[in-house]
Design an enzyme around this catalytic site. Sequence first.
Site, short mmCIF file in Angstrom:
data_model
loop_
_atom_site.label_atom_id
_atom_site.label_comp_id
_atom_site.label_asym_id
_atom_site.label_seq_id
_atom_site.Cartn_x
_atom_site.Cartn_y
_atom_site.Cartn_z
N ARG A 1 0.82 -1.23 0.00
CA ARG A 1 0.00 0.00 0.00
C ARG A 1 0.84 1.27 0.00
O ARG A 1 0.42 2.30 -0.51
CB ARG A 1 -0.93 0.01 1.22
CG ARG A 1 -1.90 -1.15 1.23
CD ARG A 1 -3.32 -0.65 1.21
NE ARG A 1 -4.24 -1.74 1.02
CZ ARG A 1 -5.22 -2.04 1.87
NH1 ARG A 1 -5.38 -1.32 2.97
NH2 ARG A 1 -6.04 -3.02 1.61
N ASP B 1 -14.47 12.40 8.69
CA ASP B 1 -13.60 11.27 8.37
C ASP B 1 -12.16 11.77 8.51
O ASP B 1 -11.91 12.97 8.42
CB ASP B 1 -13.85 10.75 6.95
CG ASP B 1 -13.33 9.33 6.76
OD1 ASP B 1 -14.13 8.39 6.82
OD2 ASP B 1 -12.11 9.16 6.60
#
Length: 275
Positions: A37, A143
């Site tokens: 990632r 978020d």
Amino acid sequence: MQRLVLRRKEFSLFQAFIYKNIGISLGDHKIYLVQARLAKRVKQLGLESFGEYYDFLVADRKGGELEYLSSLISTNVTSFFREHKQWEFLKSHLASILERSGGRLRIWSAACSSGEEPYSIAMFLAEHLPNMTQYDIKILATDVSPKVLKIAMSGMYSQKACMSLSDEYLRKYFSPVLVENEAYYQISDMLKKQIIFREFNLVTGDYDLFAQKAFDIIFCRNVMIYFDRPTQNKLVDRFHAILAKEGHLFIGSSEALTDMKKEFKSKSASIYQKA
Ligand SMILES: C[S@@+](CC[C@H](N)C(=O)[O-])C[C@H]1O[C@@H](n2cnc3c(N)ncnc32)[C@H](O)[C@@H]1O
């Protein structure tokens, strides 16, 4: 280009940093996932190793890179009207919740990802409260990832993202738009203006910001699963403190508040009420 390899020692540094700053505890077996990632980001920044990226991350005082890192580590998967049973519960309890709150509703979508959750809340209310303007309703959607918040704020969704919505909802709450010959749906301004979008890190954020808020409902779904038990418990304590009397907490269906029995009544799987 040379393949980047994340060494164990470097991985330990990331493990500790991510736990402290994002709350996600990564097991030792996640080394390959983290390597996969982060590799693209390391290259994108023109850095030559994960060690250099770690130094860059720690030195970044504004925190922008931390937010970016969190969007690489956690999943943003979401959908409209996820967790069907919770919407059914809300349908049968909305009148009593409104009565208790005196017509003032404060709702927090606490890990809102790309916005499907807060927009589902707004659609749900529009659908079940035909005389909505009578009420004082505000939805806060937060978020940690600016990347997903940007999508949420745009309110623009692909046809695939809207697949779970009926034609009736698409007609009532969206307008079709073409972007580079691709069909999208744009959420209506009427729903958008009910929602305040903000960046907020659930683990390191300052909950004093919410001291006056007294939320009637908090949605914190499918994010606590990434946190270890002490972090989950701390979070749930904080939610308890900022929920209104008898306010509700909705969590993901694969999550549970196992240690919190006294402070919350379990109303049904993944639905809790402040005791
Ligand atoms: C799987 S999505 C869940 C979205 C939505 N609540 C739902 O259930 O469909 C998890 C979200 O949690 C966010 N997240 C991860 N760690 C976070 C943190 N420490 N603070 C706030 N949000 C976080 C991610 O950016 C992601 O958008």
